[in-house]
Design an enzyme around this catalytic site. Structure first.
Site, mmCIF file in Angstrom:
data_model
loop_
_atom_site.group_PDB
_atom_site.id
_atom_site.type_symbol
_atom_site.label_atom_id
_atom_site.label_comp_id
_atom_site.label_asym_id
_atom_site.label_seq_id
_atom_site.Cartn_x
_atom_site.Cartn_y
_atom_site.Cartn_z
ATOM 1 N N CYS A 89 -4.934 24.340 -9.110
ATOM 2 C CA CYS A 89 -5.398 23.090 -8.506
ATOM 3 C C CYS A 89 -4.227 22.266 -7.982
ATOM 4 O O CYS A 89 -3.169 22.193 -8.606
ATOM 5 C CB CYS A 89 -6.190 22.287 -9.537
ATOM 6 S SG CYS A 89 -6.807 20.707 -8.929
ATOM 7 N N CYS A 92 -3.110 17.865 -9.956
ATOM 8 C CA CYS A 92 -2.085 17.460 -10.923
ATOM 9 C C CYS A 92 -0.852 18.345 -10.780
ATOM 10 O O CYS A 92 -0.966 19.519 -10.429
ATOM 11 C CB CYS A 92 -2.612 17.569 -12.357
ATOM 12 S SG CYS A 92 -3.935 16.411 -12.763
ATOM 13 N N ASN A 311 -8.277 -8.095 -5.163
ATOM 14 C CA ASN A 311 -7.919 -7.648 -6.512
ATOM 15 C C ASN A 311 -6.846 -8.534 -7.150
ATOM 16 O O ASN A 311 -6.913 -8.831 -8.344
ATOM 17 C CB ASN A 311 -7.435 -6.196 -6.447
ATOM 18 C CG ASN A 311 -7.210 -5.568 -7.803
ATOM 19 O OD1 ASN A 311 -8.125 -5.502 -8.615
ATOM 20 N ND2 ASN A 311 -5.994 -5.105 -8.057
ATOM 21 N N GLU A 327 -5.702 -9.087 5.394
ATOM 22 C CA GLU A 327 -6.073 -7.669 5.376
ATOM 23 C C GLU A 327 -6.289 -7.201 6.811
ATOM 24 O O GLU A 327 -6.711 -7.974 7.675
ATOM 25 C CB GLU A 327 -7.349 -7.477 4.540
ATOM 26 C CG GLU A 327 -7.886 -6.067 4.478
ATOM 27 C CD GLU A 327 -6.870 -5.062 3.969
ATOM 28 O OE1 GLU A 327 -6.680 -4.045 4.663
ATOM 29 O OE2 GLU A 327 -6.266 -5.284 2.907
ATOM 30 N N ASP A 354 -3.174 -7.616 11.935
ATOM 31 C CA ASP A 354 -2.456 -6.343 11.959
ATOM 32 C C ASP A 354 -1.072 -6.572 11.360
ATOM 33 O O ASP A 354 -0.191 -7.138 12.006
ATOM 34 C CB ASP A 354 -2.351 -5.831 13.398
ATOM 35 C CG ASP A 354 -1.572 -4.520 13.490
ATOM 36 O OD1 ASP A 354 -1.242 -3.945 12.431
ATOM 37 O OD2 ASP A 354 -1.299 -4.076 14.620
ATOM 38 N N ASP A 376 0.975 -5.687 -1.334
ATOM 39 C CA ASP A 376 0.585 -4.407 -1.938
ATOM 40 C C ASP A 376 0.190 -3.443 -0.823
ATOM 41 O O ASP A 376 -0.989 -3.117 -0.658
ATOM 42 C CB ASP A 376 -0.577 -4.640 -2.916
ATOM 43 C CG ASP A 376 -0.993 -3.363 -3.637
ATOM 44 O OD1 ASP A 376 -0.245 -2.366 -3.563
ATOM 45 O OD2 ASP A 376 -2.075 -3.360 -4.261
ATOM 46 N N CYS A 402 2.901 1.977 -3.948
ATOM 47 C CA CYS A 402 2.463 3.301 -4.407
ATOM 48 C C CYS A 402 3.379 4.395 -3.875
ATOM 49 O O CYS A 402 3.087 5.584 -4.039
ATOM 50 C CB CYS A 402 1.014 3.563 -3.990
ATOM 51 S SG CYS A 402 0.725 3.474 -2.218
#
Length: 444
Positions: A89, A92, A311, A327, A354, A376, A402
């Protein structure tokens, strides 16, 4: 006109088997790093200090990639993967390490990237934010492939570096309420008349329970809808369909979905196609740490860029005089605005813009004075709006990322504009994978 062709190199080493390859260290993506022919050789699943037999799967001018054929000498840190699908897979890539070792690898990788791309590096990271190593994911997307020969539909995640699906039976990183749906969902989808015209299926979890979102390219028949309704009742799930448009339609169960951030008494409504942080427990801790690092006060005016559903914005609104969320997608702006109204927050406003554009300063909201900023962004980072942020001269800039590579790159810009990297920390949003969430605080 004459055309000239360059012959393919005859000394390609692809598929060659290399013996006694020693892994020097791991890179920030958790890959083993060795050297062959004076260039880096990246090996998935390898650990530092291991001696391996490796097959070359890709050879480039500056680097090569390999896969393990045999472990001659294993690292003391290597453990047996818990998932039976791990070797095939692509979901992970760190199950061969325990959680503590995974955290150390990610922490080392984060510091290494800052050493390469930023002038000033903290001596150490803040204490990492961690939670459960398993049963944490509240969202997952499974591919669907119809085999015309045997008339069967395969459901699963993709193999590593491949478009081929595995035959998914379990997924131990999923919440148990979602993992238990895999076997009955496969039976349901194979029973549908439109099974040859399905794209993918998503599982997610809301306060209203488990949710199934089915992407279908052909209109669902009446018998199909009856099967879905029966499945929803039996499995106690909320079932949505998504045709060619991005709109999802509730086919059975509860249509209105939400999740809570109880520490700030906030409830956020969302649709199955909206972005959610995959790890609910880490998300709550992440919001809490962001609020602490920003040192929010009642008279603060805060700008929240890439705000999504709100959030961060809505909890911030509980603490400060005013907050503005920005956003790029109007639908998300509308959703965030509705969430502010749902929570009776009059001091939170949302706008569409934008954030990769050059005219942010011309936006109607941009002339306000913001003394603190939170951003974020997606993996691409926020390079295009950093000059605007610095121009506002906020005392605190909190960057949630991230992708540590773009965070390190963007940090260099803020440091060059006179800001100090005050805190840097890791959030283990994605255990068992090399992906990481990180948070940086800049003060000036």
């Amino acid at each position: 006109m004459a055309q000239f062709f360059k012959a393919a190199p005859t000394n390609s080493i692809k598929n060659h088997i290399l013996k006694n390859i020693k892994v020097e260290k791991l890179d920030h993506r958790g890959r083993g790093l060795a050297y062959f022919q004076n260039k880096p050789l990246f090996i998935d699943g390898a650990l530092a200090g291991e001696l391996l037999e490796v097959q070359i799967v890709e050879s480039k001018k500056r680097y090569s990639k390999g896969k393990i054929k045999k472990i001659i000498k294993a690292s003391e840190l290597r453990i047996t993967a818990a998932c039976p699908h791990y070797q095939e897979c692509g979901g992970c890539d760190l199950q061969h390490l325990n959680q503590a070792a995974q955290i150390q690898i990610k922490s080392d990788g984060l510091l290494s990237l800052f050493q390469r791309f930023a002038k000033k590096v903290p001596q150490q990271l803040e204490k990492p934010i961690i939670d459960k190593a398993w049963e944490y994911r509240r969202t997952a997307r499974f591919g669907l492939q119809f085999d015309k020969k045997n008339k069967q539909l395969k459901m699963g995640l993709r193999r590593a570096q491949s478009n081929e699906l595995i035959d998914q039976k379990v997924c131990p990183v999923l919440l148990p309420e979602l993992e238990c749906l895999i076997p009955p969902l496969k039976i349901l989808l194979n029973s549908l008349q439109c099974k040859a015209h399905l794209g993918h299926v998503e599982l997610l979890y809301a306060d209203q329970g488990a949710v199934v979102l089915l992407r279908h390219m052909k209109t669902l028949t009446s018998p199909d809808l009856q099967l879905i309704t029966a499945f929803s009742a039996l499995q106690k799930v909320n079932f949505f369909g998504q045709a060619s448009s991005n709109q999802s339609v509730c086919l059975a169960g509860e249509a209105n979905l939400s999740y809570r951030l109880p520490e700030w008494d906030c409830s956020l409504s969302f649709t199955p196609t909206d972005f959610l942080q995959v790890n609910s427990d880490i998300n709550k801790k992440m919001v809490s740490q962001a609020m602490q690092w920003l040192a929010l006060e009642k008279n603060d005016s805060v700008l929240d860029l890439f705000c999504g559903l709100g959030n961060f914005t809505l909890p911030i609104a509980r603490q400060v005089e005013s907050v503005v969320g920005i956003e790029g997608v109007q639908q998300m702006v509308d959703r965030a605005t509705a969430n502010a109204q749902l929570n009776n927050l009059q001091n939170a406003r949302f706008y569409q813009a934008d954030l990769s554009g050059e005219n942010l300063i011309e936006q109607e909201w941009a002339n306000q004075n913001f003394n603190k900023v939170l951003l974020d962004p997606a993996r691409a980072g926020a390079l295009d709006c950093l000059a605007f942020i610095a121009q506002k001269k906020p005392s605190h800039i909190l960057y949630v990322s991230c992708d540590p590579l773009t965070l390190a790159r963007d940090s260099q810009v803020l440091l060059d504009k006179g800001y100090k990297l005050d805190k840097l920390g890791l959030l283990d949003m994605f255990p068992q994978t090399a992906h990481m969430e990180s948070m940086a605080l800049f003060t000036g």
